[in-house]
Motif scaffolding. Structure first.
Motif, PDB file in Angstrom:
ATOM      1  N   GLU A 320       1.137  -1.267  -0.131  1.00 32.04           N
ATOM      2  CA  GLU A 320      -0.326   0.441  -0.091  1.00 32.04           C
ATOM      3  C   GLU A 320       1.287   1.727  -0.145  1.00 32.04           C
ATOM      4  O   GLU A 320       0.285   2.344  -0.715  1.00 32.04           O
ATOM      5  N   THR A 351     -10.022   3.653   2.361  1.00 33.17           N
ATOM      6  CA  THR A 351      -9.238   5.089   2.280  1.00 33.17           C
ATOM      7  C   THR A 351      -8.583   5.628   1.017  1.00 33.17           C
ATOM      8  O   THR A 351      -8.815   6.030   0.213  1.00 33.17           O
ATOM      9  N   ASN A 352      -8.395   3.920  -0.161  1.00 35.61           N
ATOM     10  CA  ASN A 352      -7.468   4.623  -0.883  1.00 35.61           C
ATOM     11  C   ASN A 352      -8.534   4.777  -3.437  1.00 35.61           C
ATOM     12  O   ASN A 352      -8.093   4.693  -3.352  1.00 35.61           O
ATOM     13  N   THR A 355      -8.766   7.504  -4.472  1.00 37.62           N
ATOM     14  CA  THR A 355      -7.827   7.873  -5.510  1.00 37.62           C
ATOM     15  C   THR A 355      -7.276   6.817  -7.306  1.00 37.62           C
ATOM     16  O   THR A 355      -6.875   7.310  -8.701  1.00 37.62           O
TER      17      THR A 355
END
Length: 990
Positions: A320, A351-352, A355
């Motif tokens: 990660e 969380t990502n 993105t």
């Protein structure tokens, strides 16, 4: 043109044949160079075999080498002609030149004729005992060739493998493990005794040997050690806490530095070893090394990404932090792009995900259609795995349905179909929107997906579904087979739910299907007619038609194609292909109970001389030397100094030989002087072994002399006698209690004690063989690292060499030539030795800047008649020089070398090494460090700096109860620290 070329070629070969038949070695050499160059370009030179093989007996070594290169290439094709020269090959096995011996064995093993199997076996056995490691390496290479030719020789070959596995040279290690893997990989018992040696040699083995050894040790460790993650997998209250086997830790520690290797295969091998063997908390160290490989060629990237994709499923967290390293570049090939997408999808979490989805939006605009399709599938997987973004992904995919590119729309439909299965009641609008697309979309898979969706959720679109069936019935005969099958399914489902509107349409579709060219469609139509349209002949299944067609179907699970690949060993061809390849060795399961670790214990003979006697002997020698020096300085008192000299000599004699305690008469004085002279000769001969301590004593006696010179009067005889009496009963530890006439006299003895504490004992100056007397034709050379500053250059390590002429004739003009060094290394040659008489020996000192590495310095040792290839390789402990630090300075420097610069190991001290004196002795024997003062009697501290870069090296040994201890090394250079841990660990535990 072809005929002309053949004529030209034959003429050229005739020219080469004439040169090979010439009596001049220069012509033969030129011809062989041209032939080998032709082979390198892929041209066929087999017609020259008879002309070349005649020169195998040529006396010119350069010609002979090239002849063997040629024969290795064509021996298998021209077996009959090669057999005629077999006696010459056998003679080549006895050649003084190691390259010729190895080449002869290589050619012999290349002749694939069963009749010479006994000759090959004998040659391999002899080569396995050869003095040259290069020849032994060639013997290891020949073993698999002989095994493939005659598998019945397996038992004899295993004996040879067992012998070669015990070889301590790095050149042989990789080759013999490869032979082991080819011939007897199941004989794991052969590895037990050599396991630790292989772990310790690993960092110095050539790169491809490292790959082979690491892969073999991975399988070995899976059979001999317990699963380090067992407590996480099986959560039981009564489960005992896991304690890692020291040998398991040894393997992990010694392979870790190889993650910095320049060879991608080595890095990949270490990565798979850590993935399969390391505790979960330690696996993360491989991530950075694997990400570094993504800067390599696309072929390397492909293999690495395949393995990263597998690792990221189980160990998502370790990759990660490097998420951006997997972003796709426009220059990446399609297969690399797809693999990076796979990794990004595996790494996606709450969380990502935002993105990652932004990245995916950019990728959809790409001109690479296969890549776009893979991106849409990746979006679907993200939506499946992360519920929070499912609606966002679905809306984004619906927007893609208006894309001009039909392939994008088709792939979107397929993914939307899978997502809608999870919550169909919430998305009836999307189903209606997709039903309208049947007029435009022509991709069969997309059309089939839409029809399946409408049929499966027809109750959500009761008005649109019959109309879609009507349109499909019109174009039924022109559709693809996969679409036809879904039209039949749609008709059956609508018949069961809305028979009033769709009865005739269903019968029409089934009649069209009844006469279709594809038998699958015909059979499906007959089966469904009997199932949904009850007749007298219908069976009991027709009652359950609704349950069969309209049953709730589980939502599809979008999984990674790499999910179940980790049962193959990572980095293997089988893992790459996702199928078992030929020769693949299965990765064993972890044992339930740990096998006996004592099978890996090897008995080591302890030849180290007891320290107290050595120190006392050298202490006496130092006092003797200092008294002799004081005699030379005090010329005004010749008679008194002579008397003191005779007394000190007799005194020294009495201390070294405790058997005789006689009164001091003049006759005995003269006898003791004669004995001292003899001892001086002996000490001169043993100077090579004890030079380090002698120099230490010399520095002490100089300070002793300077203090003596400061006295206005020499000490009187009565005082001398008192000192003498004290000296007889004095031990090294009692030096502080000595009574001298002046306080200043303490200082040289304290300095001497400090030297004895900080410098290694004489037995630590291990000598290494550079040239054996047989190889050197009577000349033998040994060398040691004197641990003294090399005066011409402080950045060089002083190497002291002892030349012994065992021959009957004199040796002249001993010097060095053709020095071959690794980048950055330097050598200061020893002065030429003009004459070494027969039976005599001489010492010389040279300096080498090893550039803080354990790479060998290679050169030729030349005499007036011969040249010998020799090398000097330093242990890591000899690359340092002692440095004095106070306790506060030590703690301050240690505080600045934490984290990556600190290596800690828990050890169990050897039974003989559980007191402070033994620990100090063994640590200083292993490394050229100085003792640092410490307030605690439970800790021993040592300090030094590397010779070249002056990088600080700090060592701490903290002892605990029952022989347990903690070894900590802080070093600016991680590789130096790792290797030093290994050496000190062995010194303290064996």
């Amino acid at each position: 043109k072809g005929t002309n070329f053949q004529c030209f070629s034959s003429l050229r070969h005739d020219d080469l044949k004439e040169m090979l038949d010439s009596n001049k070695d220069s012509l033969k050499l030129e011809a062989m160079k041209r032939i080998v160059a032709m082979i390198a370009r892929g041209k066929n030179t087999s017609d020259l075999f008879p002309a070349v093989v005649k020169n195998v007996a040529c006396k010119n070594i350069e010609v002979k080498k090239l002849v063997y290169v040629y024969l290795v290439r064509y021996a298998e094709e021209q077996q009959d002609l090669a057999l005629l020269s077999i006696s010459t090959f056998q003679r080549g096995l006895k050649d003084p030149n190691q390259l010729i011996r190895a080449s002869a064995l290589r050619v012999l093993s290349s002749i694939r004729v069963t009749i010479i199997v006994p000759i090959m076996m004998l040659a391999i056995k002899e080569a396995a005992s050869d003095m040259s490691p290069y020849v032994r390496k060639t013997a290891a290479h020949a073993i698999p060739k002989l095994y493939s030719l005659d598998p019945e020789q397996k038992d004899q070959l295993i004996e040879v493998i067992e012998k070669l596995l015990a070889d301590k040279t790095t050149l042989v290690a990789g080759s013999v493990v490869m032979a082991f893997e080819e011939v007897c990989p199941e004989r794991i018992d052969l590895i037990h005794k050599n396991y630790r040696k292989l772990c310790n040699l690993l960092i110095d083995v050539e790169e491809w040997g490292q790959v082979v050894i690491i892969n073999m040790l991975t399988r070995y460790a899976r059979t001999q050690f317990l699963n380090p993650n067992m407590n996480e997998e099986e959560e039981e209250k009564d489960k005992k806490p896991y304690v890692m086997d020291p040998d398991h830790r040894l393997l992990l520690r010694n392979t870790k530095p190889l993650l910095q290797s320049r060879n991608a295969a080595v890095v990949m091998a270490v990565a798979q070893l850590y993935f399969h063997l390391a505790p979960k908390a330690e696996v993360g160290v491989i991530a950075k090394a694997l990400v570094r490989l993504l800067r390599s060629h696309s072929e390397v990237q492909y293999v690495v990404l395949q393995n990263v994709a597998t690792m990221s499923i189980k160990r998502r967290g370790m990759f990660e932090p490097y998420l951006k390293s997997f972003y796709i570049r426009s220059t990446d090939p399609t297969q690399i792009k797809v693999l990076k997408l796979e990794v990004l999808t595996n790494l996606a979490n709450e969380t990502n995900i935002s993105t990652i989805l932004r990245e995916f939006q950019t990728y959809i605009k790409s001109m690479d259609k296969d890549f776009v399709a893979a991106t849409i599938q990746a979006i679907g997987r993200c939506a499946t795995n992360i519920g929070e973004v499912r609606d966002t992904c679905l809306n984004g995919l619906v927007q893609l349905l208006s894309n001009r590119d039909e392939l994008v729309v088709a792939e979107s439909v397929v993914v939307i179909k899978k997502l809608l299965q999870m919550q169909p009641e919430k998305h009836s609008d999307i189903i209606k929107h997709m039903a309208k697309l049947t007029d435009n979309i022509q991709v069969p898979m997309a059309r089939a997906s839409i029809l399946w969706l409408i049929g499966e959720y027809c109750e959500h679109v009761p008005k649109i579904a019959p109309d879609v069936l009507r349109k499909m019935a019109k174009s039924f005969t022109n559709e693809e087979d996969i679409v036809k099958l879904q039209i039949i399914n749609l008709a059956a489902k609508l018949y069961l739910t809305n028979s009033k509107q769709t009865k005739l349409l269903t019968q029409y579709v089934l009649n069209l299907a009844k006469y279709d060219q594809n038998y699958d469609i015909r059979d499906r139509a007959r089966f469904i007619r009997q199932l949904i349209v009850p007749t007298e002949k219908s069976g009991a299944l027709s009652k359950y038609a609704k349950k069969l067609f309209l049953a709730l179907k589980p939502a599809p699970v979008l999984e990674s194609p790499f999910k179940d690949r980790d049962h193959f060993q990572l980095g293997s061809l089988s893992h790459l292909l996702n199928a078992k390849a030929g020769g693949y060795q299965e990765l064993p399961d972890w044992p339930e109970a740990a096998p006996d670790p004592s099978v890996r214990n090897v008995e080591v003979k302890d030849s180290v001389q007891s320290v107290p006697s050595v120190i006392i002997n050298f202490l006496n020698f130092a006092f003797f030397s200092s008294e002799q020096s004081s005699e030379e300085e005090e010329r005004k008192h010749e008679r008194k100094s002579k008397q003191r000299k005779s007394e000190s000599e007799s005194e020294s004699d009495e201390e070294e030989d405790s058997e005789s305690e006689s009164s001091q008469t003049e006759s005995e004085d003269s006898e003791s002087e004669a004995e001292v002279k003899k001892k001086k000769k002996v000490l001169k001969k043993t100077h090579f072994k004890h030079s380090n301590m002698n120099i230490c004593m010399y520095s002490c006696q100089c300070s002793f002399i300077s203090f003596q010179a400061a006295e206005s009067k020499p000490p009187s005889k009565p005082v001398k006698k008192d000192n003498k009496k004290e000296k007889k009963e004095m031990s090294l530890l009692d030096l502080d209690d000595c009574k001298f006439s002046h306080a200043n006299m303490y200082r040289p003895f304290l300095h001497l004690l400090l030297c004895l504490q900080t410098i290694s004992p004489s037995s630590a100056l291990k000598s290494y063989e550079m040239l054996h007397r047989i190889t050197g034709e009577g000349l033998s050379v040994e060398y040691c690292f004197s641990r003294q500053p090399f005066s011409p250059d402080a950045n060089m390590v002083a190497v002291q060499m002892q030349f012994t002429n065992n021959a009957t004739s004199d040796t002249k003009n001993l010097h060095m030539e053709d020095v071959k060094l690794q980048s950055g290394m330097r050598v200061k040659e020893f002065p030429e030795i003009e004459l070494l008489p027969a039976g005599e020996m001489v010492t010389a000192v040279m300096g080498i800047d090893f550039c803080d590495s354990t790479q060998a310095a290679n050169f030729q040792l030349c005499t007036h008649t011969r040249k010998f290839f020799v090398s000097i390789q330093p242990p890591v402990g000899e690359l340092m020089r002692p440095v004095f630090l106070t306790e506060n300075e030590f703690k301050k420097e240690q505080g600045q070398l934490m984290g990556m610069n600190e290596i800690t190991e828990k050890i169990t001290l050897d039974v003989k090494c559980r007191n402070e004196h033994s620990i100090v002795q063994r640590v200083i024997t292993a490394a050229n460090l100085s003792r640092v003062p410490c307030g605690s009697d439970k800790e021993c501290r040592f300090a030094g700096r590397t010779v070249t870069s002056s990088s600080l090296v700090l060592v701490t040994v903290a002892t605990k109860e029952e022989g347990a201890a903690k070894l900590t090394i802080n070093c600016e250079k991680m590789v130096i620290g790792t290797m030093l841990v290994k050496d000190i660990l062995l010194a303290l535990t064996q």
